[in-house]
Design a protein around this motif. Structure first.
Motif, short mmCIF file in Angstrom:
data_model
loop_
_atom_site.label_atom_id
_atom_site.label_comp_id
_atom_site.label_asym_id
_atom_site.label_seq_id
_atom_site.Cartn_x
_atom_site.Cartn_y
_atom_site.Cartn_z
N THR A 1 0.83 -1.21 0.00
CA THR A 1 0.00 0.00 0.00
C THR A 1 0.86 1.26 0.00
OG1 THR A 1 -1.74 -1.19 1.19
CG2 THR A 1 -1.81 1.22 1.25
N ASP B 1 0.75 4.23 -2.98
CA ASP B 1 0.47 5.65 -2.70
C ASP B 1 1.56 6.53 -3.29
OD1 ASP B 1 -1.82 4.94 -1.40
OD2 ASP B 1 -0.95 4.99 0.62
N GLU C 1 1.14 9.61 -6.20
CA GLU C 1 1.62 10.99 -6.04
C GLU C 1 2.43 11.41 -7.26
OE1 GLU C 1 4.11 13.70 -2.81
OE2 GLU C 1 3.74 11.56 -2.43
N ARG D 1 -4.26 5.16 -9.22
CA ARG D 1 -5.21 5.31 -8.12
C ARG D 1 -5.99 4.01 -7.89
NH1 ARG D 1 -6.46 10.74 -10.25
NH2 ARG D 1 -5.59 12.29 -8.79
N ALA E 1 -3.67 1.63 -6.11
CA ALA E 1 -3.55 2.00 -4.70
C ALA E 1 -4.82 1.64 -3.94
CB ALA E 1 -3.28 3.51 -4.59
N MET F 1 -5.10 -0.84 -0.83
CA MET F 1 -5.72 -0.44 0.44
C MET F 1 -6.86 -1.37 0.81
SD MET F 1 -5.73 1.46 3.02
CE MET F 1 -4.55 2.73 2.56
#
Length: 870
Positions: free
Chosen positions: A323, A327, A331, A575, A578, A582
Motif C-alpha cells: 500500500t 500511494d 503521487e 489510483r 492503490a 488499500m
C-alpha cells in the motif's frame, strides 16, 4: 293556402325584413349562413300556432339578445275564400291584430284574432298537408308520410274513380267509430274505460268470493285441527312416563362410569409425575455428557485459532508495504497530470485568442454590410413617404379621368359646333374670349353651354345648347371636379404624372422589400444590437498578434490534450492500484481482528464450560447421576402399567354408549315435554280463534260476495258485448279503408313516376305502401330499398313525392311547398333535371326555396329570385 307577404321585425338577429311572394311559381330566397332563412319558416309557424303571451321555449328563443324589444311577425295569407293580414308581437307589450280583406272585411285583436285565424285555417287548410309539404335542412333525406293528409286523400279518391261513391262523411264516420272504440280500448287494443272497469270489477268480485270461501274453509280447518290436537295430547302424556324410567337407569350407569374415570385420572397424575422425574434425571445426564464433549471441542478450537491469528498478522505486514508503494506511485502520477494540464491550458488559450481574432473580423465585415443595408432602406423609406399616390387613389384618378373622357365624348356628340368664316377682317368676342379673324380664315367653337358671341358694332348672338347637352355638361363638370380633387390629393398634375408616381412608389416598395430581405439574411436569428455589443466586447480584449501560426497552435493543443488524456489514464490506473492495495490491507486487517476476536471468545467460552462442569461434578458425581437415571425410569414404567390396567377396565364398560344413552333419554324427555306444551298452547289458541270466528258471520259474507260476483259478471258480459261489437266494426272499417288506400296508391305512384322519369330516366319505377311512403326504387330493372339509397337519391325522391302530392290536390286545397336548403347531396346533372320539374309545378302552385347556394337552382328558368342581406 298561399303566402303573399312576410314581415319580420326584431326577430332573432333580424332587425327588419319584408318579402313579397308571387301567387304562383318558384321563389328562390338566397342568403349567407345565419342570415335568417330558416327563421322565416319558424316565424310563420309561431305566428299561426302560438299566442302572443306564450312562454314556450320556442317563443323565448327568438327574442333578440341585443335589444329589449318584442319580436314582431306579419303575414298576408290567402286560404280558401279568405284573404287576411295577420300580425303578432311577442315578449314585450304582446299584441295580436287581424284584418280580413276577403270575402268581407273584418278586424279582430287579441285572443279573438288568434281564435278567428285558427277557425279559418281549420275550415280551409289541411294542416297535415301544410306540415308535410316541407323539406327541412335537418331532415331532407327522411321519407315523407302523406297518409294523414285529407286533401290528398280526397284527390286520390277522385283520381282512383271513387268520386261518385263518396258522401263526404266517411272521415267523420271513421272518427266516430274510433271515438267509440276509444271508450273500450287503447290504440294498441288493450281494454280501457268502461271495459277495463268491468273487467277489474269482475276480477275484484271473484277475488272477494275466493277470500270469503277461504275464510269459511279456515273455520273448518280449525275445527278438525282442534280434534286432532286433543288426541295427540293424550298420546304424549302416556309416552312421558316410559321416558322418565329410561332416563333414571341411564343416569345410574353414567355415575358408575364417572367414578372409574376419576380413578384413571389419579393414576395418570402419578404416572405423569414419575415420568417427569425420569425425564429430569435423563436430561441432567445428557447435559453432563454434552458439557464434557463441548469442553474437549473448545480446547481444540482455541489451538486452531491461535495458529490462524499468527498467519493473518504476517499477511497484514506484507499488505501494508504494498500500500505504501502504491500511494507513492499515485503521487508521482498526480504531478505528471498537473504538468500536462498546464500545457493543455496554455495551448487552449492561444487557440481561443486566434478564434476571437477571427470572430472580430467576421463581425466587423457583417455589421458593415448591415449598416449599409439599413442606410439604403432608410433613404428609400424617406423617399417613399413623400409619395402620396396609393393604389386606391390611383384607381379613383383613373376612374374620374375615364369619366371626364367619356363625358367629353358625349358632350362632343350632343353639343352644337358654331363655325365662323371671315369675309373681311373682323374681331369676335366669344364670352370672355376675344378672337381676331383675318379675311378668308375660319374659327369654330363647341357650344356646350350658353355662349354670347358679339361682332363689335355689327351683331350680338347667343347660342343656347339643348337640355341633353346641359345635362352632359353638368356630368362633365362634376367628373372634372372629382378628377381635380383626386389629383390634388395625390399631389399630381395629371393622370400620367400620377401613374409615374405610382410606378416610382412600386419600385421603391420593391427596393425596400429587397433591402429588408437582405437585412434578414445578414442578421438571421441574431439581434443587431447584441452583435454590436459582442464586437465591442471582443475589441475591448487585448489584441492578438498576427505572428501567431494558427496551424502550429492547433497542433500544440492536440498534442497537449493527448498528453493530458494519457496522464489522466495513468493517474487513474495508479489510483485504482492503490485503492486495490488499500482494500486488500483493510480486508487482511479485518481478518486479523476477526481472528483475535474469535480467539478471545473461544477462550472465554472454554473457561465458562469448564467451570459449569466442575460445579456439576461437585454436586453429583458422574456415577451417581447414572444410577439415578435407571431408578427413575423403573418407577415411571410401574406407574404407566397402573394407568393401563384402569383404562382397560373403563373401556370395557363402554362409556361412550352409556353417555349416548343418557343424552338420548334426556333429549326424549325434553322433546316430549316440549310437544306436550306446544300441543296445549295450540289447542288453547284454536279454541280462542273458534270463539272469534263464531262472531264474524263468515258464511253470510260468502253468500253476499257470490251475489256481487254474479252482478259483476252480468255487467262484464253486457259491456263486453258492446266492446267486441265496436272492435269488430272498427276492424271492418279499417279493412275497407286499407282497401281504399290500395286503390289510390296507384294514382299517387303514377304521378310520382311521371315527375321522376325526367330526373332518373324512362326506366324509373317506385313501390308505394298504403301510407304513401316510398318502399323502393327501380332503375334499369334493378330494385333498391329506400333506406339503401344514397343521400342524394333520398333527397330527390322526397322532393318529388311532395311535388306529386301538390300536383294531385285540388286547387282550393293547395298549400305552399317550403324547401329549406335542400339538394345539397345532388350532382350537377340531376340539379338541372330537378329544375325542370320545379318549372312544371310552378305553373300551378307556390314553391318557396330557401338556400345559401342559389346556383343549385339556376336551372329553374321562371324562378323569381330574392337575395337576403345580413
Amino acid at each position: 293556402m298561399k303566402l303573399h307577404r312576410l314581415v319580420l321585425k326584431n326577430y332573432r338577429g333580424i332587425d327588419y325584413r319584408e318579402i313579397d311572394f308571387p301567387d304562383h311559381g318558384v321563389v328562390v330566397v338566397s342568403g349567407a349562413n345565419e342570415v335568417g332563412k330558416s327563421s322565416m319558416v319558424e316565424a310563420l309557424d309561431l305566428l299561426l300556432e302560438s299566442k302572443d303571451r306564450s312562454t314556450k321555449k320556442e317563443v323565448k328563443q327568438v327574442k333578440p339578445t341585443h335589444a329589449d324589444v318584442g319580436s314582431e311577425i306579419t303575414a298576408e295569407i290567402s286560404a280558401g275564400a279568405y284573404r287576411f293580414i295577420y300580425r303578432k308581437r311577442f315578449h314585450k307589450k304582446p299584441e295580436t291584430q287581424l284584418t280580413v280583406l276577403e270575402p268581407r272585411r273584418e278586424q279582430h285583436s287579441g285572443d279573438e284574432a288568434h281564435d278567428r285565424v285558427q277557425a279559418m285555417l281549420a275550415e280551409t287548410v289541411d294542416t297535415e298537408l301544410w306540415h308535410a309539404q316541407r323539406v327541412l335542412q335537418s331532415a331532407s333525406t327522411d321519407a315523407v308520410n302523406l297518409s294523414g293528409c285529407d286533401a290528398l286523400t280526397r284527390a286520390l279518391d277522385v283520381a282512383a274513380g271513387d268520386a261518385a261513391a263518396l258522401s263526404g262523411t266517411e272521415p267523420l264516420l271513421i272518427e266516430r267509430i274510433d271515438a267509440e272504440f276509444a271508450r273500450y280500448f287503447t290504440p294498441t287494443g288493450r281494454p280501457t274505460g268502461e271495459w277495463a272497469v268491468a273487467i277489474k270489477a269482475l276480477e275484484a268480485a271473484n277475488q272477494e268470493v275466493e277470500r270469503c270461501a277461504a275464510a269459511v274453509a279456515e273455520v273448518d280447518d280449525r275445527v278438525q285441527r282442534h280434534a286432532a290436537l286433543t288426541v295427540e295430547l293424550a298420546e304424549i302424556t302416556g309416552q312421558q312416563g316410559a321416558a322418565a324410567t329410561r332416563q333414571t337407569a341411564a343416569r345410574a350407569a353414567a355415575d358408575a362410569i364417572a367414578r372409574l374415570t376419576e380413578q384413571v385420572r389419579e393414576a395418570e397424575l402419578i404416572a405423569a409425575a414419575a415420568t417427569a422425574t425420569s425425564a429430569a434425571s435423563t436430561a441432567a445426564h445428557t447435559e453432563r455428557t454434552r458439557l464434557r464433549s463441548e469442553s474437549d471441542s473448545r480446547t481444540a478450537a482455541v489451538v486452531a485459532l491461535e495458529e490462524e491469528a499468527r498467519e493473518a498478522t504476517e499477511a497484514q505486514a506484507v499488505a501494508r508495504e504494498v500500500t505504501v508503494e502504491a500511494d507513492a506511485a499515485v503521487e508521482r502520477a498526480d504531478q505528471s497530470l498537473v504538468a500536462a494540464q498546464r500545457r493543455a491550458e496554455t495551448a487552449r488559450g492561444q487557440v481561443d485568442d486566434l478564434a476571437r481574432r477571427d470572430e472580430t473580423q467576421r463581425l466587423t465585415t457583417r455589421l458593415a454590410k448591415i449598416d449599409a443595408a439599413l442606410s439604403g432602406r432608410d433613404e428609400v423609406a424617406k423617399e417613399l413617404s413623400m409619395i402620396t399616390v396609393t393604389d386606391d387613389l390611383l384607381r379613383q384618378i383613373e376612374q374620374h379621368a375615364a369619366a371626364v373622357d367619356r363625358t367629353e365624348g358625349q358632350l362632343a356628340l350632343v353639343s352644337a359646333t358654331v363655325e365662323f368664316v371671315a369675309a373681311a377682317d373682323i374681331e369676335l368676342v366669344v364670352g370672355s374670349q376675344r378672337v381676331t379673324l383675318p379675311a378668308g380664315d375660319s374659327w369654330s367653337t363647341v357650344a356646350n353651354a350658353e355662349t354670347d358671341i358679339e361682332i363689335a358694332g355689327v351683331v350680338t348672338a347667343r347660342v343656347t345648347p339643348g337640355a341633353s347637352a346641359l345635362e352632359v355638361q353638368e356630368k362633365h363638370a362634376a367628373a372634372q371636379e372629382k378628377l381635380t380633387a383626386a389629383l390634388a390629393a395625390a399631389q399630381a398634375v395629371d393622370l400620367e404624372s400620377a401613374r409615374q408616381a405610382d410606378r416610382r412608389r412600386r419600385e421603391l416598395q420593391s427596393t425596400r422589400a429587397q433591402l429588408t430581405a437582405t437585412l434578414a439574411g445578414l442578421s438571421g436569428d441574431d439581434d443587431i444590437d447584441k452583435l454590436r455589443s459582442r464586437l465591442a466586447e471582443l475589441q475591448a480584449l487585448p489584441a492578438v498578434s498576427d505572428d501567431i501560426d494558427a496551424g502550429a497552435a492547433r497542433a500544440e493543443l492536440l498534442e497537449a490534450v493527448a498528453a493530458r488524456a494519457q496522464a489522466e489514464v495513468d493517474c487513474d490506473t495508479h489510483r485504482k492500484v492503490a485503492a486495490l492495495a488499500m482494500n486488500k490491507l483493510n480486508e487482511i486487517t479485518a481478518q486479523v481482528t476477526r481472528a483475535d476476536d474469535k480467539l478471545v471468545t473461544q477462550r472465554a467460552e472454554l473457561v465458562t464450560v469448564a467451570g459449569r462442569l466442575a460445579e456439576q461434578r461437585a454436586a453429583v458425581s458422574d456415577e451417581q447421576l447414572t444410577a439415578a437415571v435407571e431408578a427413575d425410569a423403573t418407577a415411571a414404567r410401574a406407574a404407566a402399567g397402573r394407568v393401563a390396567e384402569l383404562s382397560e377396565e373403563l373401556a370395557a364398560k363402554a362409556p361412550e354408549i352409556v353417555a349416548a344413552e343418557l343424552t338420548d333419554a334426556v333429549e326424549a324427555v325434553a322433546a316430549l315435554r316440549q310437544r306436550h306444551d306446544e300441543a296445549e298452547r295450540m289447542l288453547h289458541e284454536i279454541a280462542a280463534q273458534l270463539a272469534v270466528f263464531g262472531t264474524e258471520g263468515r258464511k253470510g259474507k260468502l253468500d253476499a260476495a257470490e251475489i256481487d260476483a254474479e252482478h259483476a259478471r252480468g255487467e262484464h258480459d253486457r259491456v263486453g258485448r258492446r266492446a267486441r261489437a265496436v272492435q269488430l266494426l272498427r276492424d271492418v272499417m279499417t279493412r275497407h279503408r286499407d282497401a281504399t288506400r290500395l286503390r289510390y296508391v296507384e294514382p299517387f305512384r303514377a304521378e310520382l313516376e311521371r315527375l321522376g322519369k325526367p330526373v332518373f330516366g324512362p326506366s324509373f319505377e317506385v313501390d308505394i305502401d298504403t301510407d304513401l311512403c316510398i318502399l323502393n326504387r327501380t332503375l334499369d330493372g334493378r330494385t333498391v330499398p329506400y333506406e339503401s339509397l344514397s343521400g342524394g337519391a333520398k333527397e330527390q325522391l322526397g322532393i318529388l313525392a311532395r311535388l306529386a302530392g301538390a300536383a294531385l290536390v285540388a286547387k282550393e286545397d293547395a298549400v305552399p311547398i317550403l324547401i329549406d336548403d335542400a339538394l345539397g347531396f345532388t350532382d350537377p346533372e340531376r340539379l338541372v333535371k330537378m329544375a325542370a320539374v320545379f318549372d312544371t309545378l310552378g305553373e300551378h302552385g307556390q314553391v318557396i326555396v330557401l338556400t345559401c347556394t342559389p346556383a343549385r337552382y339556376d336551372g329553374v328558368k321562371d324562378a323569381r329570385r330574392i337575395e337576403l342581406c345580413a
